[in-house]
Design an enzyme around this catalytic site. Structure first.
Site, short mmCIF file in Angstrom:
data_model
loop_
_atom_site.label_atom_id
_atom_site.label_comp_id
_atom_site.label_asym_id
_atom_site.label_seq_id
_atom_site.Cartn_x
_atom_site.Cartn_y
_atom_site.Cartn_z
N LYS A 378 0.82 -1.22 0.00
CA LYS A 378 0.00 0.00 0.00
C LYS A 378 0.85 1.26 0.00
CE LYS A 378 -4.20 -1.84 2.14
NZ LYS A 378 -5.13 -1.78 3.30
N HIS A 403 -1.92 -3.67 -4.57
CA HIS A 403 -0.99 -3.62 -3.44
C HIS A 403 -0.48 -5.01 -3.07
CE1 HIS A 403 -4.37 -4.97 -0.89
NE2 HIS A 403 -3.45 -5.29 0.00
N HIS A 429 -2.77 -12.87 0.99
CA HIS A 429 -3.73 -12.80 2.09
C HIS A 429 -5.12 -12.35 1.65
CE1 HIS A 429 -2.43 -8.57 2.05
NE2 HIS A 429 -3.51 -8.28 2.75
N HIS A 430 -5.28 -12.06 0.35
CA HIS A 430 -6.61 -11.75 -0.18
C HIS A 430 -7.16 -12.90 -1.04
CE1 HIS A 430 -7.04 -7.66 1.26
NE2 HIS A 430 -5.81 -7.38 0.87
N ASP A 458 -7.04 -10.24 9.53
CA ASP A 458 -7.13 -8.93 8.88
C ASP A 458 -8.57 -8.49 8.72
OD1 ASP A 458 -6.23 -6.64 7.60
OD2 ASP A 458 -6.15 -7.60 5.63
#
Length: 516
Positions: A378, A403, A429-430, A458
């Protein structure tokens, strides 16, 4: 039993102080056998240790005594007692059920025909077989001496093996201070075994102030880092608080003169360091007088053990430096993105989830260091998009999603395992459990467990926190979302762990509140 007893004669030799005992279990249903055996071996001494006799009058009683004593050196075992094979059953029980391969088993029988020697030797793990009629005082002495020598050597090998096992185990995992303690514990156990066993041992150093943290202290202060016997549990204590009298003077002399000091029952060995001021190996309860070979071995050991310790300290220092850099970078990102204590809460939640998932301590430590960099990409996303007060349009969403790849590209070229893990977490992580995430559309266990854990922590923290574009969600609403996303966005097992530990998760939220 007509032979003259070997130790019955007077001698002019100086009687030396006994240094422990060898336990001998006599198993026989005839009380006279116990009495005669004890009389024949009454003044027996081997390596300055006398014999301690334990009596059992049946096979059943013998089995119970083996549960009470795990250091029986020899068992003189009758074959025929309450049953014709009671002794053989005890031998089988000791070897196959208790898995005791150390105790030397000597069968004694008054009826050799009922338990033929050849069959017994072949079918049972015993060490000697004697008829009671042939076992004179002299032969009893001989067989006990031979058995004790075997037992002594086996125990030295076993202690040596345990020490090597600890060192090998610790060298495979140097992520935590615990493994450093295990490393030193293995070292002093190794040294004890090389000298034939010692009662107490301690590793004393000025490089640490107790087991944690590792910090340099004043050069005049020496602390116990690890110990066994009397010094077990003394970690962090000053040298003066655990050693006194002549032994303390010997330790100080060894440190001052940088040498080895030998006492009657103790050794203080200085260990020269290249990166630290040196340390001390202190051994007490030495079982015998050390010969020149022992002393040379001890000198070589003390010269090299500090090199190993220094290397472990340097490794720990490098890891601490890496940890501090990552933590400082995480703090800077929190300030840059105005996200309060988001990262601290995530690290604690990830630790909790990982522990319940069954991940080992070394991997949990790795995850804790990787998590703070999960959103490092980011830094290259325009601030007007990150700080936009309302929803993002499709084009802005696409830019923001980059990002993940940006973060991976920033970190991927490092050769450090911690940074490589951080790069993977930043990228993945997404990703979603059902394959509908980004940037690669990974599915299920193709997503690394680090990334799956980070995703749960998160999202949970983001929903429970007040951000510039939304208010914090009530816990009921957050839990409902996770129930619906179980097996879709998130690993179902991790969702179950989250729900089962919701009170602990919420406690983390309270312990790390965002500044007002």
């Amino acid at each position: 039993m007509s032979d003259t007893f070997l130790f019955a004669e007077d001698t002019d030799e100086k009687i030396e102080e006994q240094k422990g005992e060898w336990k001998v279990l006599i198993v026989d249903d005839e009380p006279e056998v116990h009495a005669v055996t004890k009389l024949a071996l009454n003044d027996f001494v081997f390596q300055e240790k006398s014999l301690s006799f334990i009596s059992a009058y049946s096979g059943k009683e013998a089995k119970e005594l083996f549960h009470q004593h795990d250091d029986i050196a020899i068992v003189l075992l009758d074959v025929v007692m309450e049953t014709d094979e009671a002794g053989l059953e005890v031998a089988e029980y000791v070897r196959n059920e208790l898995h005791n391969n150390f105790t030397r088993i000597i069968l004694r029988t008054g009826q050799p025909g009922q338990a033929p020697e050849r069959d017994v030797i072949v079918n049972y793990d015993i060490n000697d077989y004697k008829s009671k009629t042939e076992l004179t005082a002299q032969k009893l002495f001989t067989v006990v001496i031979a058995s004790l020598r075997s037992y002594r050597d086996i125990m030295v090998i076993e202690e040596n093996r345990q020490g090597l096992e600890k060192i090998v185990s610790a060298s495979a995992n140097l992520f935590t201070i615990r493994s450093l303690e295990s490393f030193i514990e293995g070292i002093i156990q190794q040294l004890s075994s090389l000298l034939g066993g010692t009662k107490d041992a301690a590793y004393i150093t000025s490089a640490v102030a107790g087991p944690k943290p590792i910090d340099l202290v004043t050069q005049d202060e020496f602390y116990v880092f690890s110990g066994k016997g009397e010094y077990q549990g003394c970690e962090g204590a000053l040298l003066e608080d655990v050693v006194s009298g002549d032994e303390l003077l010997a330790c100080k002399k060894a440190l001052k003169n940088k040498t080895l000091v030998y006492g009657d029952e103790y050794v203080a060995a200085y260990c020269q360091g290249k990166h630290t001021s040196g340390s001390l190996l202190y051994l007490s309860g030495v079982p015998r007088c050390l010969n020149q070979h022992d002393k040379k071995l001890l000198e070589i050991f003390s010269d090299n053990v500090q090199i190993a310790f220094d290397n472990v300290l340097l490794t720990k220092d490098i890891e601490d430096t890496q940890r501090e850099i990552i933590e400082r970078l995480g703090d800077a990102m929190e300030k840059q993105f105005s996200i309060g204590k988001h990262i601290q809460r995530m690290v604690e939640m990830c630790k909790l989830l990982a522990k319940d998932y069954g991940i080992n301590e070394a991997q949990i430590e790795m995850l804790k260091l990787a998590v703070p960099l999960h959103d490092v990409g980011k830094l290259k996303v325009p601030s007007e998009i990150l700080n936009k007060p309302g929803p993002l349009n499709d084009e802005e969403k696409e830019i923001a999603r980059k990002h993940a790849t940006i973060g991976y590209d920033l970190l991927k070229d490092s050769r450090r395992q911690i940074i490589q893990s951080a790069a993977m977490v930043a990228r993945d992580h997404h990703e979603h459990w059902d394959g509908n995430g980004y940037p690669r559309g990974l599915k299920g266990e193709d997503i690394h467990i680090f990334s799956r854990i980070t995703a749960v922590a998160d999202v949970y923290d983001a929903l429970r926190s007040k951000l510039h574009y939304k208010d914090a969600w009530p816990i009921e609403q957050v839990l409902e979302l996770f129930k619906q996303a179980r097996g879709k966005q998130f690993d179902p097992r991790l969702v179950d762990i989250l729900l089962n530990n919701i009170e602990k998760i919420e406690d983390i939220q309270k312990r790390y509140p965002d500044p007002i």
